[in-house]
Scaffold this active site. Structure first.
Site, PDB file in Angstrom:
ATOM      1  N   TYR A  41       0.855  -1.186   0.000  1.00 44.10           N
ATOM      2  CA  TYR A  41       0.000   0.000   0.000  1.00 44.10           C
ATOM      3  C   TYR A  41       0.891   1.236   0.000  1.00 44.10           C
ATOM      4  O   TYR A  41       1.891   1.275  -0.706  1.00 44.10           O
ATOM      5  CB  TYR A  41      -0.966  -0.059   1.193  1.00 44.10           C
ATOM      6  CG  TYR A  41      -2.141   0.871   1.055  1.00 44.10           C
ATOM      7  CD1 TYR A  41      -2.952   0.831  -0.078  1.00 44.10           C
ATOM      8  CD2 TYR A  41      -2.433   1.792   2.040  1.00 44.10           C
ATOM      9  CE1 TYR A  41      -4.023   1.696  -0.232  1.00 44.10           C
ATOM     10  CE2 TYR A  41      -3.512   2.659   1.910  1.00 44.10           C
ATOM     11  CZ  TYR A  41      -4.300   2.607   0.769  1.00 44.10           C
ATOM     12  OH  TYR A  41      -5.348   3.469   0.623  1.00 44.10           O
ATOM     13  N   LYS A  96     -20.031 -20.870 -10.173  1.00 37.50           N
ATOM     14  CA  LYS A  96     -19.353 -20.703 -11.459  1.00 37.50           C
ATOM     15  C   LYS A  96     -17.911 -20.254 -11.227  1.00 37.50           C
ATOM     16  O   LYS A  96     -16.977 -20.706 -11.892  1.00 37.50           O
ATOM     17  CB  LYS A  96     -20.098 -19.649 -12.289  1.00 37.50           C
ATOM     18  CG  LYS A  96     -19.701 -19.624 -13.743  1.00 37.50           C
ATOM     19  CD  LYS A  96     -20.382 -20.737 -14.521  1.00 37.50           C
ATOM     20  CE  LYS A  96     -20.152 -20.600 -16.003  1.00 37.50           C
ATOM     21  NZ  LYS A  96     -21.165 -21.254 -16.807  1.00 37.50           N
TER      22      LYS A  96
END
Length: 763
Positions: A41, A96
């Site tokens: 970060y 999925k």
């Protein structure tokens, strides 16, 4: 409680526990130190941001974009559930995502959009598209699905595919190419009847036309009957396939037809309709869960029919998982701007060609076949075929490059195929193959401690899933009470060895045991007393052919269970030592570890025998054993007796079993890191090889290693698998989980299958 109610509850618990949902986000970089976090970060993250600002293509270099697909739906056409809304569709979309990951190592965010407005849906997808390398549209109703996909493909520069349209089309087109070849028919001449006019049916028929089918030979039906040109208010999609022939019903259309494509509802094709078709008819009855005509009914009606369904319990399953993971894999790997017709056709051809190639032994094993061969019962590959990942994506990637939609190119295709195969190391495919194989020929399995709740839960799963036929041993009243508690109301055999009902059988077993051990200090009284103990009774059931296999050890220390098995069952002919191995499903693929349970300090010759036994089990799972004999030393670096023992075992194997791919003595890091091994010890038989079997020098190290891997990495474990026994008996680890016991039941069934096969071969 009915079986349907129990299945419903199991499905809900599966999705809710131990944490809700089926997928999660996992960090791929180190984050343990302040330095790591400052790179992940602020301030370090600014650097890739600036690089991407200069060139958006750098997003593929510095972020997950290149391996990230969005599975997007508004929940308007979910499976067989219809318009259930975006929130209710989320479990399907997560499912999925799971399939994308386990079959092609593609990461997924599932996104459910709360709108039925086409413009709003398209705008939403366009706004979030920069996040992703591809878009998989899912469960969107027709005709909106057509416009949504068409516009997104035109307006986005990443691959977009509506799998409900194109997945079935691609798989069934591959099957149809092969079926017409087998039937000695030409695509340009076959008469095709399509039952259904939804997104999948339209896409299928368009793709068949791309492969040569003629519009004048196609008849499509919807719920109103044959789609004719004189019918008013036809949509653009239906108008393309409207016929001017004088046909009204399915019965009319089927006369002299060569091909039936079913994407509609169950049981609409009668035997008479099938009989009215042309010679060598091709029937793809793909309605789920029940096809347009029952498979067995079709087979009984026409011996010359070539048939496919959407079901896994019949040959030729048209399963979308053969397509979408691999198509997106190839598209992502060349940063394709779209999935075009050339790429879809390349996938079709790759699947069709794969069905004609020799099938790997592990696929034959999984499906209980002596040898799968291209023919009427095998016109498309099986979903468990490990070659799919190396066959379909390269074909799709090449087509993308050749058709000008690839933004990057693959130069070394062999290296690419190797990378694709490496991606699948994290998949638990070996467990799925094991289960599939067990289901092909289930055997009678004794659960010797069925009066324990977890053991009974495992037996229930084994029964419900068709893995085996449980025989429950223990206190009858306790078993009945526990069965009632978990709604296990199946008609299964329950045996209490101490009950009056089993007195005759107990006496029979006692006499048989006495006859075999009366010259080894066993009296008839001893035999009668021992038969009241469940492990002795269970072992005699297997010996006498009243059961095929046995599981025990859940509630008792391993050595106390091993003893009766060795006394009653004994070792197989030609075996001088039994041993145990565990299969660990790790992130690098399955690893076999031996000996994890029996031999405390084996000699060099014992180690060699353990390696031989383990090689047999590895082959049983359809894999070729690549074995490292482990030590704290590498190739003679220590002359200590412990290291010499391993070295001597390797020498013995090299001399007497040169066909085995085995080497050592080796430290475990060198065994598992093929580059390190190649660089440091290029002379080794294992150099450059991916080791899948580790033989440890003693029980201490093997047992500790497998349990460390299991606990620290949450690796799925199958074992301990007993090796060298005369009959299929397997001893569980104390307190084994329900999942571990189910896995071991499958092992026991497969073991029984193999021993039965070997016995028949000797006759």
């Amino acid at each position: 409680m009915s079986n349907n109610s129990r299945k419903r509850r199991e499905a809900l618990v599966y999705h809710a526990k131990p944490k809700p949902g089926k997928i999660q986000i996992v960090p791929t970089k180190k984050y343990s130190s302040q330095r790591d976090l400052s790179l992940a970060y602020s301030p370090g993250v600014a650097e890739p941001c600036l690089e991407i600002e200069k060139d958006k293509e750098n997003a593929y270099k510095y972020t997950t974009k290149g391996n990230l697909v969005a599975v997007i739906s508004n929940g308007t056409a979910v499976l067989g559930l219809g318009d259930i809304g975006p929130e209710a569709s989320k479990p399907v979309m997560e499912g999925k995502g799971l399939l994308f990951k386990i079959f092609a190592d593609i990461d997924v965010f599932d996104i459910e959009v709360d709108t039925k407005n086409v413009d709003a849906f398209i705008e939403t997808v366009k706004n979030i598209a920069p996040t992703f390398g591809g878009i998989n549209l899912e469960d969107i109703k027709a005709p909106e699905a057509f416009e949504i996909e068409r516009r997104l493909k035109e307006e986005l520069d990443i691959p977009v595919m509506h799998d409900d349209q194109h997945g079935t089309a691609i798989i069934s087109a591959a099957a149809l190419l092969n079926a017409t070849e087998l039937a000695k028919k030409k695509m340009s001449k076959v008469k095709i009847v399509v039952s259904g006019a939804g997104a999948a049916a339209v896409s299928c028929t368009k793709l068949y036309k791309a492969f040569g089918a003629k519009a004048e030979n196609i008849v499509m039906l919807d719920s109103k009957g044959v789609i004719r040109k004189d019918r008013p208010n036809l949509s653009e999609e239906k108008l393309e396939f409207a016929t001017d022939r004088d046909l009204n019903t399915l019965e009319d259309a089927m006369k002299d037809a060569d091909v039936f494509i079913g994407l509609s509802i169950a049981d609409i094709v009668s035997p008479e309709m099938l009989k009215s078709m042309a010679k060598r008819p091709i029937v793809f009855a793909m309605a789920n869960p029940n096809p347009e005509i029952d498979y067995q009914l079709a087979m009984d009606t026409r011996k010359d029919v070539i048939m496919a369904t959407g079901r896994s319990d019949h040959p030729n399953q048209v399963n979308n998982v053969l397509g979408f993971p691999f198509i997106f894999r190839g598209a992502l790997d060349v940063r394709a701007t779209k999935i075009n017709e050339e790429m879809k056709m390349a996938a079709v051809k790759a699947l069709a060609e794969l069905a004609k190639e020799p099938v790997p032994e592990q696929v034959n094993i999984a499906y209980g076949e002596t040898r799968l061969n291209f023919g009427s019962d095998y016109i498309i590959p099986k979903p468990f075929d490990p070659r799919l990942i190396a066959k379909v994506p390269p074909a799709v990637a090449k087509a993308a490059m050749e058709s000008g939609v690839a933004r990057t190119e693959i130069a070394d295709w062999q290296k690419y195929e190797d990378e694709l195969l490496e991606r699948m190391g994290s998949d638990n495919k070996i467990t799925r193959l094991l289960m599939q194989r067990a289901k092909n020929n289930p055997k009678r399995v004794i659960f010797a401690e069925a009066d324990h709740l977890d053991v009974l839960k495992a037996a229930q799963i084994v029964f419900d899933e068709g893995i085996g036929i449980p025989i429950l041993l223990g206190r009858r009243e306790v078993i009945k009470e526990l069965m009632n508690e978990i709604d296990f109301d199946a008609d299964v055999e329950i045996i209490d060895p101490k009950s009056d009902e089993e007195r005759e059988k107990l006496q029979k077993y006692a006499e048989a045991y006495f006859d075999s051990r009366n010259r080894k200090g066993v009296t008839l009284y001893d035999a009668q007393r021992l038969m009241r103990e469940r492990n002795y009774f269970a072992a005699m059931m297997v010996n006498e052919g009243d059961a095929d296999a046995l599981l025990s050890g859940y509630s008792r220390a391993y050595p106390t269970v091993v003893k009766p098995m060795l006394q009653l069952i004994g070792m197989a002919k030609g075996i001088s030592r039994v041993a145990a191995t565990n299969v660990m499903n790790t992130s690098r693929g399955p690893i076999f570890i031996s000996d994890t349970s029996i031999n405390i300090d084996p000699s060099a010759k014992d180690l060699a025998k353990i390696a031989q036994l383990t090689a047999g089990v590895v082959k049983l799972f359809g894999l070729e054993p690549v074995m490292a004999m482990l030590s704290y030393a590498n190739f003679g670096s220590s002359n200590h007796p412990e290291a010499r023992k391993v070295k001597d075992a390797v020498s013995y194997l090299h001399r007497y079993h040169p066909d085995l791919l085995v080497d050592g003595e080796l430290q475990s890091d060198f065994a598992l890191n093929k580059e390190m091994l190649q660089n440091k010890f290029p002379f080794s038989k294992l150099a450059g090889k991916k080791v899948n079997t580790l033989i440890y020098p003693n029980l201490d190290s093997a047992n500790s290693a497998y349990k460390l891997i299991k606990e620290l990495n949450e690796a799925d474990s199958i074992g301990p698998i007993m090796m060298g026994m005369n009959k299929p008996v397997h001893i569980l680890q104390l307190g084994a989980s329900v999942e571990e016991m189910v896995n071991m039941a499958a092992v026991a069934v497969v073991d029984a299958q193999e021993k039965e096969k070997a016995a028949k071969a000797k006759k």
